[in-house]
Design a protein around this motif. Structure first.
Motif, short mmCIF file in Angstrom:
data_model
loop_
_atom_site.label_atom_id
_atom_site.label_comp_id
_atom_site.label_asym_id
_atom_site.label_seq_id
_atom_site.Cartn_x
_atom_site.Cartn_y
_atom_site.Cartn_z
N GLU A 1 25.10 15.84 69.30
CA GLU A 1 25.39 16.74 68.21
C GLU A 1 26.07 15.78 67.09
O GLU A 1 26.12 15.74 66.00
N SER A 2 27.07 14.69 67.81
CA SER A 2 27.89 13.97 66.74
C SER A 2 27.06 13.00 66.25
O SER A 2 26.96 12.45 65.10
N ALA B 1 21.42 0.90 82.36
CA ALA B 1 21.98 1.84 82.02
C ALA B 1 21.98 3.25 82.36
O ALA B 1 22.63 4.34 82.01
N GLN B 2 20.96 3.48 83.49
CA GLN B 2 20.78 4.65 83.96
C GLN B 2 22.16 5.21 84.91
O GLN B 2 22.94 4.35 85.25
N TYR B 3 22.29 6.52 85.02
CA TYR B 3 23.24 7.15 85.74
C TYR B 3 22.74 8.56 86.16
O TYR B 3 21.75 9.00 85.54
N ARG B 4 23.48 9.16 87.10
CA ARG B 4 22.89 10.47 87.58
C ARG B 4 22.86 11.57 86.40
O ARG B 4 23.85 11.68 85.48
N ARG B 5 21.72 12.34 86.33
CA ARG B 5 21.57 13.36 85.28
C ARG B 5 21.60 12.83 83.66
O ARG B 5 22.02 13.58 83.01
N MET B 6 21.51 11.58 83.65
CA MET B 6 21.53 11.07 82.20
C MET B 6 20.53 11.71 81.28
O MET B 6 19.31 12.07 81.48
N GLY B 7 21.18 12.47 80.30
CA GLY B 7 20.43 13.33 79.36
C GLY B 7 20.09 14.69 79.84
O GLY B 7 19.46 15.37 79.06
N THR C 1 23.51 7.98 70.83
CA THR C 1 22.90 9.46 71.00
C THR C 1 23.24 10.11 72.17
O THR C 1 23.18 11.26 72.19
N LEU C 2 23.46 9.26 73.33
CA LEU C 2 23.96 9.84 74.61
C LEU C 2 24.85 8.94 75.00
O LEU C 2 25.13 7.93 74.67
N PRO C 3 25.90 9.87 75.68
CA PRO C 3 27.08 9.17 76.37
C PRO C 3 26.95 8.01 77.41
O PRO C 3 25.97 8.17 78.12
N ASP D 1 30.30 13.74 77.42
CA ASP D 1 29.85 15.03 77.30
C ASP D 1 28.45 14.69 76.46
O ASP D 1 28.32 14.31 75.28
N THR D 2 27.30 14.89 77.20
CA THR D 2 26.09 14.72 76.57
C THR D 2 25.69 15.71 75.25
O THR D 2 25.27 14.85 74.28
#
Length: 333
Positions: A319-320, A19-25, A306-308, A313-314
């Motif tokens: 917020e959504s 699930a990881q990616y650069r700058r996740m969260g 909760t995260l994209p 867009d994080t």
């Protein structure tokens, strides 16, 4: 009628390797106070390695650094844990936790099986134990495990290639040493199967991780363990975690070398009734699986991410999710 009464209980879903990616969260760092404080605390607990991980996480450089399990696993844990604690601060009270791979250790921490300082030491030991593992990888296959497993060449199976995860009815992940996994991939492609490499440098959840799991078990045994304060469903057994299992270091360590039964565990949870499935962590892979559940398809359960995914867009996704959870009565005030 009071929507607080009508809202189905929350099941937190915590993602794992892949699930990881650069700058996740990372966009939440400095934006969400609780997320920032908790993530900073976790990275500080990791000492010098935490400083290195902070640099990698916030800058995204080197670009491929986040995909090595040495980096991906603690960062996946930290981002999911910090996001969950921020939701808890807002009043979210999950009824049950279900983690995938490293997400299962995050779930155990949230449930109080061990505290965050102990989790940081356990994560550090897990990273150290990877030195006992051969280079390898994981391979996602668009087919059921019963279809895929018989096609693994015998010599590759003997070398340690095995089913590493069951993520859906027709979503199987194989894991094993690099050369043998590549040979298996060629066989599957020749059979017309669709495959995709999972972003990792280690053969997680395969027999090749047995020695790493033994070292990891010793580290868990050194920490105090408690009965979970929040119910856990295990992706190792696809059943609720018993008190005996929660206190057993071998139970937690064995998931390194045994398959992740996430889809069977999610199905078992869904058979217990409607839930609000909240994926807490990067990506939307677990949420996508949850959307195929019977109670979701019939409309009695709902799914919140909760995260994209990597290009999303994080802050907007966060917020959504907060708005969705608040409207369902899951957040305070």
């Amino acid at each position: 009628m009071n929507q607080h009464v009508l809202a189905p209980p929350v099941a937190l879903l915590l993602p794992g390797q892949g699930a990881q990616y650069r700058r996740m969260g990372a966009a939440l760092h400095g934006y969400d106070r609780v997320f920032t404080e908790v993530m900073d605390e976790f990275l500080e607990l990791l000492g010098a390695d935490g400083e290195r991980l902070r640099e990698l996480w916030l800058t995204g450089e080197p670009a491929d650094g986040v995909h090595d399990g040495l980096n991906a696993q603690p960062l996946l844990f930290g981002v999911a844990y910090a996001a969950a604690k921020s939701l808890e601060h807002r009043g979210l009270r999950p009824a049950v936790l279900l983690g995938h791979s490293i997400g299962e250790l995050c779930a155990a921490t949230l449930a109080g099986v061990w505290d965050l300082p102990a989790a940081a030491r356990i994560l550090a030991a897990r990273s150290s134990s990877l030195g006992k593992a051969p280079r390898g990888g994981m391979l996602a296959v668009a087919a059921a495990p019963d279809t895929v497993e018989p096609l693994i060449p015998a010599e590759c199976a003997r070398a340690g290639v095995a089913v590493g995860a069951v993520n859906g009815a027709a979503q199987t992940v194989l894991a094993g040493p690099e050369a043998e996994l590549a040979a298996t991939d060629a066989v599957l492609k020749a059979k017309g199967m669709t495959t995709r490499a999972v972003r990792t440098a280690q053969p997680f959840h395969s027999p090749a991780m047995a020695e790493a799991a033994r070292v990891f078990q010793e580290a868990i045994a050194a920490e105090q363990r408690n009965s979970p304060a929040i119910p856990l469903v295990s992706s190792l057994t696809a059943e609720p975690v018993t008190e005996q299992q929660a206190l057993d270091p071998g139970f937690w360590a064995s998931q390194m070398s045994r398959p992740v039964l996430f889809w069977p565990a999610l199905q078992a949870l869904d058979r217990r009734g409607a839930h609000t499935y909240v994926e807490v962590g990067p990506g939307k892979g677990l949420a996508a699986a949850a959307r195929r559940l019977p109670t979701v398809l019939e409309g009695s359960s709902r799914v919140v991410s909760t995260l994209p995914s990597e290009r999303g867009d994080t802050v907007a996704t966060w917020e959504s999710a907060l708005a969705a959870l608040a409207s369902a009565g899951h957040l305070a005030g």
